[in-house]
Scaffold this motif. Structure first.
Motif, PDB file in Angstrom:
ATOM      1  N   ALA A   1      39.153  41.707  33.935  1.00  0.00           N
ATOM      2  CA  ALA A   1      40.127  42.638  34.485  1.00  0.00           C
ATOM      3  C   ALA A   1      41.538  42.375  33.949  1.00  0.00           C
ATOM      4  CB  ALA A   1      40.125  42.571  36.004  1.00  0.00           C
ATOM      5  N   GLY A   2      41.822  41.134  33.609  1.00  0.00           N
ATOM      6  CA  GLY A   2      43.151  40.793  33.103  1.00  0.00           C
ATOM      7  C   GLY A   2      44.248  41.183  34.071  1.00  0.00           C
ATOM      8  N   THR A   3      45.221  41.957  33.583  1.00  0.00           N
ATOM      9  CA  THR A   3      46.364  42.337  34.417  1.00  0.00           C
ATOM     10  C   THR A   3      45.999  43.353  35.497  1.00  0.00           C
ATOM     11  OG1 THR A   3      47.001  44.058  32.835  1.00  0.00           O
ATOM     12  CG2 THR A   3      48.035  41.877  32.577  1.00  0.00           C
ATOM     13  N   LEU A   4      44.800  43.918  35.412  1.00  0.00           N
ATOM     14  CA  LEU A   4      44.354  44.856  36.455  1.00  0.00           C
ATOM     15  C   LEU A   4      43.856  44.126  37.703  1.00  0.00           C
ATOM     16  CD1 LEU A   4      42.448  47.464  34.253  1.00  0.00           C
ATOM     17  CD2 LEU A   4      44.769  47.639  35.191  1.00  0.00           C
ATOM     18  N   TRP A   5      43.691  42.795  37.605  1.00  0.00           N
ATOM     19  CA  TRP A   5      43.232  41.992  38.750  1.00  0.00           C
ATOM     20  C   TRP A   5      44.380  41.906  39.750  1.00  0.00           C
ATOM     21  CZ3 TRP A   5      38.453  40.219  39.832  1.00  0.00           C
ATOM     22  CH2 TRP A   5      38.313  39.303  40.867  1.00  0.00           C
ATOM     23  N   LYS A   6      44.229  42.620  40.868  1.00  0.00           N
ATOM     24  CA  LYS A   6      45.289  42.670  41.870  1.00  0.00           C
ATOM     25  C   LYS A   6      44.676  42.639  43.263  1.00  0.00           C
ATOM     26  CE  LYS A   6      48.355  45.070  38.808  1.00  0.00           C
ATOM     27  NZ  LYS A   6      49.078  46.236  38.438  1.00  0.00           N
ATOM     28  N   PRO A   7      44.442  41.440  43.785  1.00  0.00           N
ATOM     29  CA  PRO A   7      43.796  41.350  45.094  1.00  0.00           C
ATOM     30  C   PRO A   7      44.622  41.915  46.243  1.00  0.00           C
ATOM     31  CG  PRO A   7      44.337  39.165  44.234  1.00  0.00           C
ATOM     32  CD  PRO A   7      44.697  40.156  43.188  1.00  0.00           C
ATOM     33  N   GLY A   8      45.912  41.917  46.135  1.00  0.00           N
ATOM     34  CA  GLY A   8      46.744  42.380  47.239  1.00  0.00           C
ATOM     35  C   GLY A   8      47.055  41.243  48.182  1.00  0.00           C
ATOM     36  N   GLU A   9      48.181  41.349  48.827  1.00  0.00           N
ATOM     37  CA  GLU A   9      48.631  40.282  49.728  1.00  0.00           C
ATOM     38  C   GLU A   9      47.652  40.079  50.877  1.00  0.00           C
ATOM     39  OE1 GLU A   9      52.478  39.165  52.478  1.00  0.00           O
ATOM     40  OE2 GLU A   9      52.677  40.733  50.960  1.00  0.00           O
TER      41      GLU A   9
END
Length: 168
Positions: free
Chosen positions: A85-93
């Motif tokens: 995913a690279g920079t698309l990896w965004k789990p969220g707070e």
């Protein structure tokens, strides 16, 4: 979500509990899962990890060998998905430590789980097999049924499922 399904079948966890499960609550050394939260939808696409359903929902569940294998595989697969995913990896707070995530590291919505299960059921039916509808809660019922069939006392099953009453 294969590993999540194996874990649900081997623990009897509720859908919200499995989707809120964090690595800090998984003790692979002691072979126990600590149920401390549930993923709740609060409207307007807002999810958060909240307290479990009831006081008895806070509990410890032993990790069976099949579940240990699934959790170990999930940890490895998640690391691979994160790299892909690279920079698309965004789990969220608040979701950085989730055990089971979507392809971008965030929580799995209940609808995403239902869509995936329906896809599997449709594939089974397309193969000519009869198959009843399945929902995430079906895994919990299957865990309870199989456990009782194997001789787990009802009181122990009540505690494993986090029910406040044995009548449930």
């Amino acid at each position: 979500y294969h590993e999540a399904y194996v874990t649900m079948l081997g623990t009897g966890m509720r859908s919200g509990e499995i989707r809120a499960l964090q690595w800090k609550d998984v003790d692979l050394e002691q072979k126990v899962i600590h149920i401390t939260g549930t993923l709740k939808y609060h409207g307007n696409k807002l999810y958060q990890i909240d307290d479990p359903k009831t006081k008895t929902s806070v509990r410890d569940i032993p990790i069976l060998p099949e579940v240990m294998t699934a959790l170990t595989a999930e940890r490895r697969k998640k690391a691979e998905r994160r790299l892909e995913a690279g920079t698309l990896w965004k789990p969220g707070e608040g979701f950085e430590d989730l055990v089971f995530t979507n392809s971008f590291g965030s929580y799995i919505s209940n609808s995403a789980l239902n869509v995936d299960i329906n896809r599997i059921v449709d594939a089974i039916r397309a193969d000519g097999q009869e198959m009843e509808n399945v929902k995430p809660h079906t895994f919990r019922h299957t865990f309870a049924t199989r456990g009782l069939e194997r001789g787990i006392p009802p009181k122990v099953m009540q505690e494993l499922l986090g029910h406040s009453s044995i009548v449930m």
